[in-house]
Design an enzyme around this catalytic site. Structure first.
Site, PDB file in Angstrom:
ATOM      1  N   ASP A 165       0.764  -1.085  -0.095  1.00 17.41           N
ATOM      2  CA  ASP A 165       0.078  -0.177  -0.144  1.00 17.41           C
ATOM      3  C   ASP A 165       1.046   1.011  -0.047  1.00 17.41           C
ATOM      4  OD1 ASP A 165      -2.073   2.077   0.889  1.00 17.41           O
ATOM      5  OD2 ASP A 165      -3.287   0.424   1.196  1.00 17.41           O
TER       6      ASP A 165
ATOM      7  N   ASP B 254       3.862   2.090  -4.236  1.00 15.47           N
ATOM      8  CA  ASP B 254       2.704   2.556  -5.192  1.00 15.47           C
ATOM      9  C   ASP B 254       2.617   1.472  -6.353  1.00 15.47           C
ATOM     10  OD1 ASP B 254       1.286   3.822  -7.325  1.00 15.47           O
ATOM     11  OD2 ASP B 254       2.452   5.476  -7.277  1.00 15.47           O
TER      12      ASP B 254
ATOM     13  N   TYR C 114     -14.573   5.464 -13.439  1.00 12.63           N
ATOM     14  CA  TYR C 114     -15.030   4.191 -12.278  1.00 12.63           C
ATOM     15  C   TYR C 114     -15.504   3.089 -13.146  1.00 12.63           C
ATOM     16  CZ  TYR C 114     -15.357   2.030  -7.851  1.00 12.63           C
ATOM     17  OH  TYR C 114     -15.214   1.219  -6.803  1.00 12.63           O
TER      18      TYR C 114
ATOM     19  N   LYS D 295     -13.753  -0.469 -13.720  1.00 13.56           N
ATOM     20  CA  LYS D 295     -14.275  -1.674 -13.139  1.00 13.56           C
ATOM     21  C   LYS D 295     -14.793  -2.728 -14.095  1.00 13.56           C
ATOM     22  CE  LYS D 295     -12.842  -0.679  -9.085  1.00 13.56           C
ATOM     23  NZ  LYS D 295     -11.899  -1.426  -8.269  1.00 13.56           N
TER      24      LYS D 295
ATOM     25  N   VAL E 246     -20.077  -0.240   0.343  1.00 12.79           N
ATOM     26  CA  VAL E 246     -19.480  -0.526   1.751  1.00 12.79           C
ATOM     27  C   VAL E 246     -19.099   0.872   2.148  1.00 12.79           C
ATOM     28  CG1 VAL E 246     -17.907  -2.059   2.986  1.00 12.79           C
ATOM     29  CG2 VAL E 246     -18.687  -2.686   0.765  1.00 12.79           C
TER      30      VAL E 246
ATOM     31  N   THR F  41     -16.500   2.353   3.713  1.00 15.98           N
ATOM     32  CA  THR F  41     -15.351   2.431   3.818  1.00 15.98           C
ATOM     33  C   THR F  41     -15.161   4.126   3.653  1.00 15.98           C
ATOM     34  OG1 THR F  41     -14.863   2.346   1.601  1.00 15.98           O
ATOM     35  CG2 THR F  41     -14.372   0.383   2.922  1.00 15.98           C
TER      36      THR F  41
HETATM   37  N1  LIG Z   1     -16.078   0.930  -0.461  1.00 17.55           N
HETATM   38  C1  LIG Z   1     -16.871   0.381  -1.510  1.00 17.55           C
HETATM   39  O1  LIG Z   1     -18.236   0.698  -1.296  1.00 17.55           O
HETATM   40  C2  LIG Z   1     -16.300  -0.365  -2.604  1.00 17.55           C
HETATM   41  C3  LIG Z   1     -17.412  -0.884  -3.420  1.00 17.55           C
HETATM   42  C4  LIG Z   1     -16.887  -1.729  -4.388  1.00 17.55           C
HETATM   43  C5  LIG Z   1     -15.543  -1.789  -4.960  1.00 17.55           C
HETATM   44  N2  LIG Z   1     -14.713  -0.993  -4.181  1.00 17.55           N
HETATM   45  C6  LIG Z   1     -13.381  -1.205  -4.522  1.00 17.55           C
HETATM   46  O2  LIG Z   1     -12.454  -1.774  -3.430  1.00 17.55           O
HETATM   47  C7  LIG Z   1     -11.298  -1.524  -3.544  1.00 17.55           C
HETATM   48  C8  LIG Z   1     -10.792  -0.971  -2.263  1.00 17.55           C
HETATM   49  O3  LIG Z   1     -11.516   0.348  -1.924  1.00 17.55           O
HETATM   50  P1  LIG Z   1     -11.961   0.898  -0.469  1.00 17.55           P
HETATM   51  O4  LIG Z   1     -13.281   1.475  -0.305  1.00 17.55           O
HETATM   52  O5  LIG Z   1     -11.397  -0.135   0.562  1.00 17.55           O
HETATM   53  O6  LIG Z   1     -10.973   2.064  -0.543  1.00 17.55           O
HETATM   54  P2  LIG Z   1     -10.135   2.747   0.588  1.00 17.55           P
HETATM   55  O7  LIG Z   1      -9.716   4.217  -0.013  1.00 17.55           O
HETATM   56  O8  LIG Z   1     -10.560   2.521   2.007  1.00 17.55           O
HETATM   57  O9  LIG Z   1      -8.740   1.932   0.688  1.00 17.55           O
HETATM   58  C9  LIG Z   1      -7.970   1.919  -0.763  1.00 17.55           C
HETATM   59  C10 LIG Z   1      -6.221   1.495  -0.190  1.00 17.55           C
HETATM   60  O10 LIG Z   1      -5.881   1.389  -1.698  1.00 17.55           O
HETATM   61  C11 LIG Z   1      -4.444   2.276  -1.316  1.00 17.55           C
HETATM   62  N3  LIG Z   1      -4.154   2.795  -2.654  1.00 17.55           N
HETATM   63  C12 LIG Z   1      -4.496   3.562  -3.334  1.00 17.55           C
HETATM   64  N4  LIG Z   1      -3.843   3.850  -4.540  1.00 17.55           N
HETATM   65  C13 LIG Z   1      -2.787   2.819  -4.547  1.00 17.55           C
HETATM   66  C14 LIG Z   1      -1.589   2.686  -5.146  1.00 17.55           C
HETATM   67  N5  LIG Z   1      -1.329   3.368  -6.178  1.00 17.55           N
HETATM   68  N6  LIG Z   1      -0.680   1.944  -4.854  1.00 17.55           N
HETATM   69  C15 LIG Z   1      -0.925   1.205  -3.578  1.00 17.55           C
HETATM   70  N7  LIG Z   1      -1.940   1.312  -2.885  1.00 17.55           N
HETATM   71  C16 LIG Z   1      -2.971   2.146  -3.151  1.00 17.55           C
HETATM   72  C17 LIG Z   1      -4.818   3.232  -0.294  1.00 17.55           C
HETATM   73  O11 LIG Z   1      -3.945   3.838   0.128  1.00 17.55           O
HETATM   74  C18 LIG Z   1      -5.982   2.813   0.648  1.00 17.55           C
HETATM   75  O12 LIG Z   1      -5.267   2.111   1.569  1.00 17.55           O
HETATM   76  C19 LIG Z   1     -11.125  -0.426  -4.650  1.00 17.55           C
HETATM   77  O13 LIG Z   1     -10.753  -1.259  -5.706  1.00 17.55           O
HETATM   78  C20 LIG Z   1     -12.540  -0.173  -4.833  1.00 17.55           C
HETATM   79  O14 LIG Z   1     -12.882   0.381  -6.253  1.00 17.55           O
HETATM   80  C21 LIG Z   1     -15.167  -0.024  -2.890  1.00 17.55           C
END
Ligand SMILES: NC(=O)c1ccc[n+]([C@@H]2O[C@H](COP(=O)([O-])OP(=O)(O)OC[C@H]3O[C@@H](n4cnc5c(N)ncnc54)[C@H](O)[C@@H]3O)[C@@H](O)[C@H]2O)c1
Length: 249
Positions: free
Chosen positions: A38, A58, A150, A154, A183, A185
């Site tokens: 991360d 990254d 997005y 996706k 979700v 988050t």
């Molecule tokens: N939260 C939702 O409702 C939801 C729903 C469907 C899908 N998602 C997907 O789930 C995944 C995680 O999302 P989340 O909600 O936990 O988000 P979040 O922002 O809570 O966590 C994402 C994490 O990814 C890390 N990150 C971002 N860019 C990065 C990079 N270039 N290199 C390494 N790490 C990196 C961030 O530092 C963070 O810790 C994503 O792919 C998102 O599209 C989320």
């Protein structure tokens, strides 16, 4: 520790927060060792564990990512599971979407996903085993307005999971995607706070009438990457309370 993932080593990108961290906690509780890749450091309780390795990296940086994979395998052993999870949102009308933001979303959601999957495949295909799980989204299954980057990225992730399942399943790998619904988050909290997502409408459209929890997504993910799902490859598994099934107004 015994458990469904006992003896397995998993690498999770975007594993320091949100869904990735939730998956890490669930995988650990089911007996796995976990490598978190991360931009940020995970919470202190994760840093304190001997069965967790945290690598700041990254995921869009090809050389840094490959070095993270090499270090992970050197210190934690061959990777059995890789979760391609790092992702960012994009939520604005397309006429206001700047090209730089479009490029950024493609870089994190698609370029990094390709690089992560290829780094995993480079190591797993010669060994003839491994489970790769992409975090797609309900927007990798259906479309929605005012989030073009997005939705496109996706859908690309869902396509990547299916195409790589065709390419790597003959070599003993399983490649799947999980498509979580909304979700709570940091990613979603921010969209609700900025008025980009209407929580009330969202729940009215969700047959279960509630948000999906991080733990529910994580448990579904743990099942898909486990040997219990040994016949499952090329699956896009929704974990969305029925949201994508609902075409009814
Ligand atoms: N939260 C939702 O409702 C939801 C729903 C469907 C899908 N998602 C997907 O789930 C995944 C995680 O999302 P989340 O909600 O936990 O988000 P979040 O922002 O809570 O966590 C994402 C994490 O990814 C890390 N990150 C971002 N860019 C990065 C990079 N270039 N290199 C390494 N790490 C990196 C961030 O530092 C963070 O810790 C994503 O792919 C998102 O599209 C989320």
């Amino acid at each position: 520790m015994t458990g469904r993932l006992s003896g397995k080593t998993a690498l999770i990108t975007g594993g320091a927060a949100g869904l990735g961290l939730g998956m890490a906690r669930e995988f650990l509780s089911q007996g796995a060792r976990v490598v978190l890749v991360d931009l940020c450091a995970p919470p202190d309780d994760m840093l304190a564990r001997a069965d967790v390795m945290a690598l700041m990296c990254d995921a869009t940086d090809e050389a840094a990512l490959d070095a993270a994979f090499t270090r992970a395998e050197a210190e934690m052993g061959p990777l059995d599971i890789v979760v391609v999870n790092a992702g960012i949102s994009q939520n604005s009308p397309t006429l206001e979407l700047e090209f730089a933001r479009w490029r950024k979303v493609m870089a994190v959601n698609l370029d990094a996903a390709f690089l992560t999957a290829q780094a995993a495949g480079n190591r797993m295909v010669p060994r003839g085993r491994g489970a790769i799980l992409f975090t797609s989204s309900v927007y990798g299954v259906v479309a929605g307005p005012e989030r073009l980057g997005y939705v496109v990225s996706k859908h690309g992730i869902s396509a990547m999971a299916k195409a790589l399942a065709l390419e790597w399943s003959p070599h003993g790998l399983r490649v799947n995607a999980i498509a979580p619904g909304y979700v709570r988050t940091a990613l979603l909290d921010d969209l609700i706070e900025r008025g980009r997502v209407d929580a009330e409408k969202l729940l009215a459209h969700t047959p279960m009438r509630r948000f999906v929890s991080i733990e529910e997504v994580a448990k579904t993910a743990a099942f898909i990457v486990s040997d219990d799902a040994s016949a499952t490859t090329g699956l896009i598994a929704t974990a969305d309370g029925g949201w994508t099934a609902n075409g009814y107004l």
